[in-house]
Write an enzyme that holds these catalytic residues in place. Structure first.
Site, mmCIF file in Angstrom:
data_model
loop_
_atom_site.group_PDB
_atom_site.id
_atom_site.type_symbol
_atom_site.label_atom_id
_atom_site.label_comp_id
_atom_site.label_asym_id
_atom_site.label_seq_id
_atom_site.Cartn_x
_atom_site.Cartn_y
_atom_site.Cartn_z
ATOM 1 N N LYS A 1 0.846 -1.167 -0.051
ATOM 2 C CA LYS A 1 0.125 -0.296 0.225
ATOM 3 C C LYS A 1 1.086 0.788 -0.108
ATOM 4 O O LYS A 1 0.710 2.245 -0.790
ATOM 5 C CB LYS A 1 -1.287 0.371 1.719
ATOM 6 C CG LYS A 1 -1.785 -1.040 1.412
ATOM 7 C CD LYS A 1 -2.992 -1.184 2.542
ATOM 8 C CE LYS A 1 -3.720 -1.876 2.309
ATOM 9 N NZ LYS A 1 -4.565 -2.843 3.722
ATOM 10 N N GLN B 1 -5.151 -1.502 9.539
ATOM 11 C CA GLN B 1 -5.029 -2.212 9.157
ATOM 12 C C GLN B 1 -5.624 -3.515 9.837
ATOM 13 O O GLN B 1 -5.383 -3.815 11.078
ATOM 14 C CB GLN B 1 -3.941 -3.112 8.738
ATOM 15 C CG GLN B 1 -3.235 -4.886 8.049
ATOM 16 C CD GLN B 1 -4.095 -4.125 6.446
ATOM 17 O OE1 GLN B 1 -3.246 -3.325 5.725
ATOM 18 N NE2 GLN B 1 -4.733 -5.378 6.186
ATOM 19 N N ASP C 1 -11.945 2.753 3.346
ATOM 20 C CA ASP C 1 -11.714 1.621 3.664
ATOM 21 C C ASP C 1 -13.086 1.319 3.099
ATOM 22 O O ASP C 1 -13.804 -0.169 3.266
ATOM 23 C CB ASP C 1 -11.446 1.147 4.741
ATOM 24 C CG ASP C 1 -10.476 0.005 4.599
ATOM 25 O OD1 ASP C 1 -9.568 -0.435 2.740
ATOM 26 O OD2 ASP C 1 -10.018 -1.059 5.454
#
Ligand code: NAD
Length: 289
Positions: free
Chosen positions: A55, A99, A122
């Protein structure tokens, strides 16, 4: 036997990232804004470390700022929440990603919902989930967004198609179903308690498999010409002891029945980070008008 078109997610994602880099440069030129993405990793799960490294790398390649926080596994929930509040208030940060999974002593829901919905790239906060559920403008979770892009590209208009999503997780299955409904598909959600999946699949124009069971969906279950999107990522050990990645779809038996199909690897996988960058660029644009 006709062979399905292979949906090349790797190439699609590469082209998308190139286009994002172009739009990032344009935003810098016009508004003097550089989109910034903050990624927080708690602990040292090896798979998560790989995801976070990728990422970070792709964020920088797209011309964005990357803020990486590697916190020790014993970080308290309070410390993590404090970090999120700081990032919520940091004008250089437009997207925040925590995460998952988090260590067991941390309440995942509390942490996710501490992220400002405007920076929730997200799409996991209750506000964004709710907006998607009512068909509104929301940040859409990256993997289902990637699947939708691939589907639109290979099918075109999805309206009226019968789509079956196998799996009902909050990360993939449920948002995928909501997205397909928004596209005016007739949507069926199948899950671990679904009876007679093969006969339900026989009626599907579109199949999205997000289960986590290697090679589960068989070619003889599919309707001729179905479009198949395989989200699954499963590592299996072969007879020679080597491991390889396979999806939830038995590619060998499906490629002669489907009209188009994503491979694993190289299908949905590469789309996830590209969509994260897309959401981050969108967040920066929203914040700066
Ligand atoms: P999950 O374990 O949270 O959910 C799996 C779902 O499958 C559940 O809803 C369950 O009801 C359903 N299921 C289980 N057994 C079933 C059966 N026999 N028949 C029908 N449904 C069944 O998993 P997830 O997080 O949604 O991930 C699913 C898969 O997608 C995994 O392989 C994961 O690694 C992969 N994944 C890939 C990406 C990516 O490509 N970037 C992102 C997320 C997840």
């Amino acid at each position: 036997m006709s062979i399905a078109k292979i949906i090349d997610g790797k190439l699609f994602a590469q082209n998308l990232r190139t286009d994002i880099a172009r739009r990032v440069a344009e935003l810098k030129d016009k508004k003097n804004v550089t989109p910034g993405l903050a990624v927080i990793l708690v602990g040292n799960d090896p798979a998560s470390e790989v995801y976070v490294r990728n990422k970070n790398k792709q964020t920088i390649e797209a011309g964005m700022r990357s803020f990486e926080f590697n916190l020790p596994a014993e970080t308290s929930e309070e410390e993590l929440l404090k970090r999120i509040f700081e990032l919520n208030n940091n004008p250089e940060v437009h997207g925040i990603l925590v995460q998952l999974p988090l260590p067991a002593h941390i309440n995942e829901d509390a942490v996710i919902n501490a992220i400002s919905p405007a920076k929730d790239v997200d799409g996991f906060t209750i506000l964004n989930v709710g907006k998607l559920a009512i068909g509104g403008d929301a940040f859409i979770p990256c993997t289902p967004l990637g699947c939708l892009m691939l589907l639109r590209d290979s099918v075109g208009d999805l309206s009226g198609k019968h789509a079956i999503v196998i799996g009902r997780s909050n990360i993939v299955g449920k948002p995928m179903a909501a997205l397909l409904l928004k596209e005016s598909c007739t949507v069926t959600i199948a899950h671990s308690k679904t009876r007679d999946l093969p006969s339900i699949l026989k009626t599907a124009d579109i199949v999205v498999a997000a289960v986590g069971r290697p090679n589960m969906v068989k070619g003889e279950w599919l309707k001729q010409g179905a479009v198949v999107i395989d989200v699954g990522i499963n590592r299996i050990t072969q007879p020679d002891g080597k491991t390889k990645l396979v999806g939830d779809v038995d590619f060998a038996s499906c490629e002669g029945i489907a009209s188009a199909i994503t491979p694993v690897p190289g299908g949905v996988g590469p789309m996830t980070i590209a969509c994260l960058l897309e959401n981050t660029l969108q967040a920066a644009k929203n914040i700066h008008g």
